[in-house]
Each structure stands twice: as C-alpha cells, then as structure tokens.
Design a protein around this motif. Sequence first.
Motif, PDB file in Angstrom:
ATOM      1  N   ALA A 294       0.385  -2.685  19.593  1.00 54.06           N
ATOM      2  CA  ALA A 294       0.375  -1.245  19.845  1.00 54.06           C
ATOM      3  C   ALA A 294      -1.021  -0.721  20.175  1.00 54.06           C
ATOM      4  CB  ALA A 294       0.936  -0.502  18.629  1.00 54.06           C
ATOM      5  N   TYR A 295      -2.052  -1.490  19.857  1.00 48.04           N
ATOM      6  CA  TYR A 295      -3.413  -1.011  20.025  1.00 48.04           C
ATOM      7  C   TYR A 295      -4.083  -1.477  21.322  1.00 48.04           C
ATOM      8  CZ  TYR A 295      -3.572   0.706  15.210  1.00 48.04           C
ATOM      9  OH  TYR A 295      -3.352   1.407  14.044  1.00 48.04           O
TER      10      TYR A 295
ATOM     11  N   ASN B  65      -3.273  -4.838   6.626  1.00 48.26           N
ATOM     12  CA  ASN B  65      -2.653  -5.662   5.586  1.00 48.26           C
ATOM     13  C   ASN B  65      -1.930  -4.790   4.561  1.00 48.26           C
ATOM     14  OD1 ASN B  65      -1.940  -7.780   3.934  1.00 48.26           O
ATOM     15  ND2 ASN B  65      -3.991  -8.124   3.135  1.00 48.26           N
ATOM     16  N   LEU B  66      -2.621  -3.772   4.069  1.00 49.72           N
ATOM     17  CA  LEU B  66      -2.022  -2.893   3.059  1.00 49.72           C
ATOM     18  C   LEU B  66      -0.870  -2.074   3.643  1.00 49.72           C
ATOM     19  CD1 LEU B  66      -5.264  -1.657   1.253  1.00 49.72           C
ATOM     20  CD2 LEU B  66      -3.594  -3.317   0.415  1.00 49.72           C
ATOM     21  N   ALA B  67      -1.006  -1.645   4.907  1.00 49.94           N
ATOM     22  CA  ALA B  67       0.049  -0.866   5.542  1.00 49.94           C
ATOM     23  C   ALA B  67       1.314  -1.699   5.722  1.00 49.94           C
ATOM     24  CB  ALA B  67      -0.430  -0.318   6.885  1.00 49.94           C
ATOM     25  N   VAL B  68       1.151  -2.949   6.142  1.00 48.33           N
ATOM     26  CA  VAL B  68       2.302  -3.846   6.299  1.00 48.33           C
ATOM     27  C   VAL B  68       3.018  -4.032   4.963  1.00 48.33           C
ATOM     28  CG1 VAL B  68       2.920  -6.273   6.683  1.00 48.33           C
ATOM     29  CG2 VAL B  68       1.512  -5.060   8.357  1.00 48.33           C
ATOM     30  N   GLN B  69       2.240  -4.261   3.896  1.00 50.12           N
ATOM     31  CA  GLN B  69       2.833  -4.445   2.577  1.00 50.12           C
ATOM     32  C   GLN B  69       3.613  -3.196   2.142  1.00 50.12           C
ATOM     33  OE1 GLN B  69       2.353  -7.174   0.347  1.00 50.12           O
ATOM     34  NE2 GLN B  69       1.181  -8.370   1.839  1.00 50.12           N
TER      35      GLN B  69
ATOM     36  N   SER C 178       1.593   4.867  -0.408  1.00 53.45           N
ATOM     37  CA  SER C 178       0.971   5.447   0.778  1.00 53.45           C
ATOM     38  C   SER C 178       0.256   4.334   1.533  1.00 53.45           C
ATOM     39  CB  SER C 178      -0.024   6.556   0.399  1.00 53.45           C
ATOM     40  OG  SER C 178      -1.138   6.010  -0.285  1.00 53.45           O
ATOM     41  N   PHE C 179      -0.064   4.597   2.784  1.00 53.08           N
ATOM     42  CA  PHE C 179      -0.883   3.653   3.535  1.00 53.08           C
ATOM     43  C   PHE C 179      -1.740   4.407   4.544  1.00 53.08           C
ATOM     44  CE2 PHE C 179       3.041   3.943   6.021  1.00 53.08           C
ATOM     45  CZ  PHE C 179       2.612   3.996   7.341  1.00 53.08           C
ATOM     46  N   LEU C 180      -2.825   3.769   4.960  1.00 56.35           N
ATOM     47  CA  LEU C 180      -3.760   4.337   5.926  1.00 56.35           C
ATOM     48  C   LEU C 180      -3.629   3.601   7.251  1.00 56.35           C
ATOM     49  CD1 LEU C 180      -6.929   4.687   3.648  1.00 56.35           C
ATOM     50  CD2 LEU C 180      -5.360   6.506   4.345  1.00 56.35           C
ATOM     51  N   ILE C 181      -3.558   4.346   8.328  1.00 60.70           N
ATOM     52  CA  ILE C 181      -3.433   3.760   9.655  1.00 60.70           C
ATOM     53  C   ILE C 181      -4.807   3.263  10.112  1.00 60.70           C
ATOM     54  CG2 ILE C 181      -2.767   4.221  12.057  1.00 60.70           C
ATOM     55  CD1 ILE C 181      -1.217   6.694  10.780  1.00 60.70           C
ATOM     56  N   PRO C 182      -4.911   2.023  10.598  1.00 57.95           N
ATOM     57  CA  PRO C 182      -6.195   1.532  11.102  1.00 57.95           C
ATOM     58  C   PRO C 182      -6.647   2.334  12.321  1.00 57.95           C
ATOM     59  CG  PRO C 182      -4.644  -0.281  10.766  1.00 57.95           C
ATOM     60  CD  PRO C 182      -3.865   0.987  10.656  1.00 57.95           C
ATOM     61  N   LEU C 183      -7.901   2.759  12.305  1.00 51.97           N
ATOM     62  CA  LEU C 183      -8.434   3.560  13.406  1.00 51.97           C
ATOM     63  C   LEU C 183      -9.633   2.912  14.094  1.00 51.97           C
ATOM     64  CD1 LEU C 183      -8.339   7.162  11.856  1.00 51.97           C
ATOM     65  CD2 LEU C 183      -6.602   6.047  13.255  1.00 51.97           C
ATOM     66  N   GLU C 184     -10.240   1.903  13.449  1.00 54.57           N
ATOM     67  CA  GLU C 184     -11.441   1.284  14.003  1.00 54.57           C
ATOM     68  C   GLU C 184     -11.251  -0.219  14.158  1.00 54.57           C
ATOM     69  OE1 GLU C 184     -14.911   2.180  11.749  1.00 54.57           O
ATOM     70  OE2 GLU C 184     -14.333   4.265  11.382  1.00 54.57           O
TER      71      GLU C 184
ATOM     72  N   ASP D 209       2.839   5.374  18.840  1.00 52.50           N
ATOM     73  CA  ASP D 209       2.103   4.138  19.086  1.00 52.50           C
ATOM     74  C   ASP D 209       1.563   3.492  17.811  1.00 52.50           C
ATOM     75  OD1 ASP D 209       2.553   4.535  21.764  1.00 52.50           O
ATOM     76  OD2 ASP D 209       0.604   5.460  22.139  1.00 52.50           O
ATOM     77  N   LEU D 210       1.227   4.311  16.820  1.00 51.07           N
ATOM     78  CA  LEU D 210       0.533   3.765  15.655  1.00 51.07           C
ATOM     79  C   LEU D 210       1.388   3.843  14.386  1.00 51.07           C
ATOM     80  CD1 LEU D 210      -2.996   5.260  16.426  1.00 51.07           C
ATOM     81  CD2 LEU D 210      -1.967   3.136  17.253  1.00 51.07           C
ATOM     82  N   THR D 211       1.582   5.028  13.844  1.00 51.86           N
ATOM     83  CA  THR D 211       2.297   5.170  12.567  1.00 51.86           C
ATOM     84  C   THR D 211       3.681   4.542  12.608  1.00 51.86           C
ATOM     85  OG1 THR D 211       1.153   7.288  12.250  1.00 51.86           O
ATOM     86  CG2 THR D 211       3.022   6.807  10.811  1.00 51.86           C
ATOM     87  N   TRP D 212       4.459   4.870  13.635  1.00 51.09           N
ATOM     88  CA  TRP D 212       5.850   4.417  13.691  1.00 51.09           C
ATOM     89  C   TRP D 212       5.954   2.914  13.921  1.00 51.09           C
ATOM     90  CZ3 TRP D 212       9.821   6.269  11.537  1.00 51.09           C
ATOM     91  CH2 TRP D 212      11.122   5.968  11.933  1.00 51.09           C
ATOM     92  N   SER D 213       4.924   2.317  14.523  1.00 50.98           N
ATOM     93  CA  SER D 213       4.980   0.863  14.738  1.00 50.98           C
ATOM     94  C   SER D 213       5.005   0.119  13.408  1.00 50.98           C
ATOM     95  CB  SER D 213       3.787   0.399  15.586  1.00 50.98           C
ATOM     96  OG  SER D 213       2.559   0.556  14.898  1.00 50.98           O
ATOM     97  N   PHE D 214       4.298   0.623  12.405  1.00 48.78           N
ATOM     98  CA  PHE D 214       4.328   0.017  11.077  1.00 48.78           C
ATOM     99  C   PHE D 214       5.693   0.212  10.419  1.00 48.78           C
ATOM    100  CE2 PHE D 214      -0.291   0.468  11.509  1.00 48.78           C
ATOM    101  CZ  PHE D 214      -0.736  -0.746  11.003  1.00 48.78           C
TER     102      PHE D 214
END
Length: 308
Positions: free
Chosen positions: A66-67, A250-254, A235-241, A98-103
Amino acid sequence: MSLPSDILSEARKVAVVPDINAKWPTLQGISERVFKHNSYDDIARAIKKEDMEDPTAAYMFSVVMAYTLMLIPMFSSHYFDFHSEIPQDLNEREGFTDLTWSFIRGALTMNKIESRHLEVLVTGVQERKNHNKNPFFDTMEVGQYCDGVAFSGKDQVFLAEASQIQNAKADKRHQDQYKLARGLRDSWLSQMKSICREAVPPRDFAVFGSCTYKDESKLLQLDFQGAFRLCQFDSFLIPLEKKEFGRRMNLAVQSCLKLASRIEQQIIMRRLASPASFDKQQQLSDALCKTPVTTATPTKPKKGSVSK
C-alpha cells in the motif's frame, strides 16, 4: 468513551481473544524474519522473500504494498516512491483507504470476514430513524454512512470512522467518537432484535468498531449488561515514516489480527445460538422493549455551507 476501571475490566472480557500465534502458526516466524529490520526498504525486501501462499505473509505483503508503486504497479499507491514520509496533504479518503484500512481489511479477510469501505450505509441507524414510521404516509429517512464495515451475513458486526492522517481538525475526533458510539448502539439493537426472532442470543453479545484520528486507531467493543458499555480494548499506530516503519507495522498487524479474531469468535457464538421457543421469543421481545432508546445523532454540517 471511557468506563470506571472495575466495569472496564469486566467489559474487556467480552469475546476473549484466541491466541493468534496458535491460530496462525507461521506468524511468529515470519514476524521474526521480517521485523528484525525497522526501515521500510529492508522490510519490503524481506517480505518479498516469503511464501505468498501463506495467508500471513500475503497479508503483510498487502500492507507493505500500500505504500509503494514499485511492488505491484497496477494496484499500489506510491507514497514511498517519492517521499520518506507520508505527505502532509493526504486527504481523509486516501489515508483511510490506502493505509488504515489495509491493516484492518487484511486481518478481516484472513479470518473469512467480508468487509466494505467508503460511505457504507449503517442499517441500524436507518432502522432507528424510521422506527414506527408508515412508508405509505411518512417520509423515510436515510441512515448515516461510515468509512468501513465488516459483515456476518447481513449483520454489520464492525463499523469504522476515520479522520485525515495528517492535519486533522480537532473537532473531528469528537464528532467521529460520538457518531461511532451511536452507530454501534443502533447496530447492536438491530442485530439483537433480528437474533431474538428465532434464537437465544449469546450472553456476551457485542459489536466492534474502530475510530481513527490522525495516525492512531482505537479499537472498541460495545455490549449491554443492564446498560450499554463501550470500551477501548486496543489501539495501533499507522506507520508514517520509512525509517521507523517496522515497529509500528508489527504492532498494528498484531492488533488487527486480534480484532479480527474477536469478531470471528462473536460470529461463531451467534451461529451456535440455541433456538428460542415462542414463549422465549416473547420474553426476549419484552426485554428489548425496555432497552434504552438511542437519541438522535447531531447532524453534520454540509460541505461548503457557511455558518452564520
């Protein structure tokens, strides 16, 4: 959006999460190989070496894809082909799709849960707005729309709301939280009424949701134990960098796999619900009539309108 600590502890017990490493035996090994790196480029190279027949690897690959445009040009975005960070002017739909929903979508798909996104009608809200109206004489109202939905048959078991990833307006957080809480309550009532027509609903009957503000997605569940209880369980944080990609991914996938497991377990509980006799149906109907009614949700200002 919060509960007292003792009630919160009880509410979190709803839909106890199965061990995702036991459910997906290759998850730990793939994670160890892929996430020993932290930069996006290293992770992209590592995930491409994994077996795409493995659903866990395919899920992670879809997130990485997605990135950047370089992995599968026809279906990818291209943020990291030109930037080391997600652009500041990304709009709400781009960021969510593209980002949040892909997870979230990838985890739901792994658990065989259907989903849709972008302006999906919330049927529970529509039912509440038109309750006791006669379609021959009354004007039927349209329900509200949400950014993402997961289904079990016709039941909307998960609702998602999202703001812009960058530069989100402060009032958007409160609007979405309020809208999501009301939508979940309407969905809970709608599905409970449907189940009670033929079966005894699970004691821990719940619906789930996510509320994304900027780069943080809060994962929520709503149930009813004498009163509606809405709690955040993860909760999870979307990677931005690019350089700090691995830890967040890793944490978002979990977190998303655990969310999908909760939803799947709730779906299984509903399918195993015991049939209800006519007398039991009447008892359940009477109980539902005593359930607090959702009040009207404030209307959202129309785009382009000027406040006076």
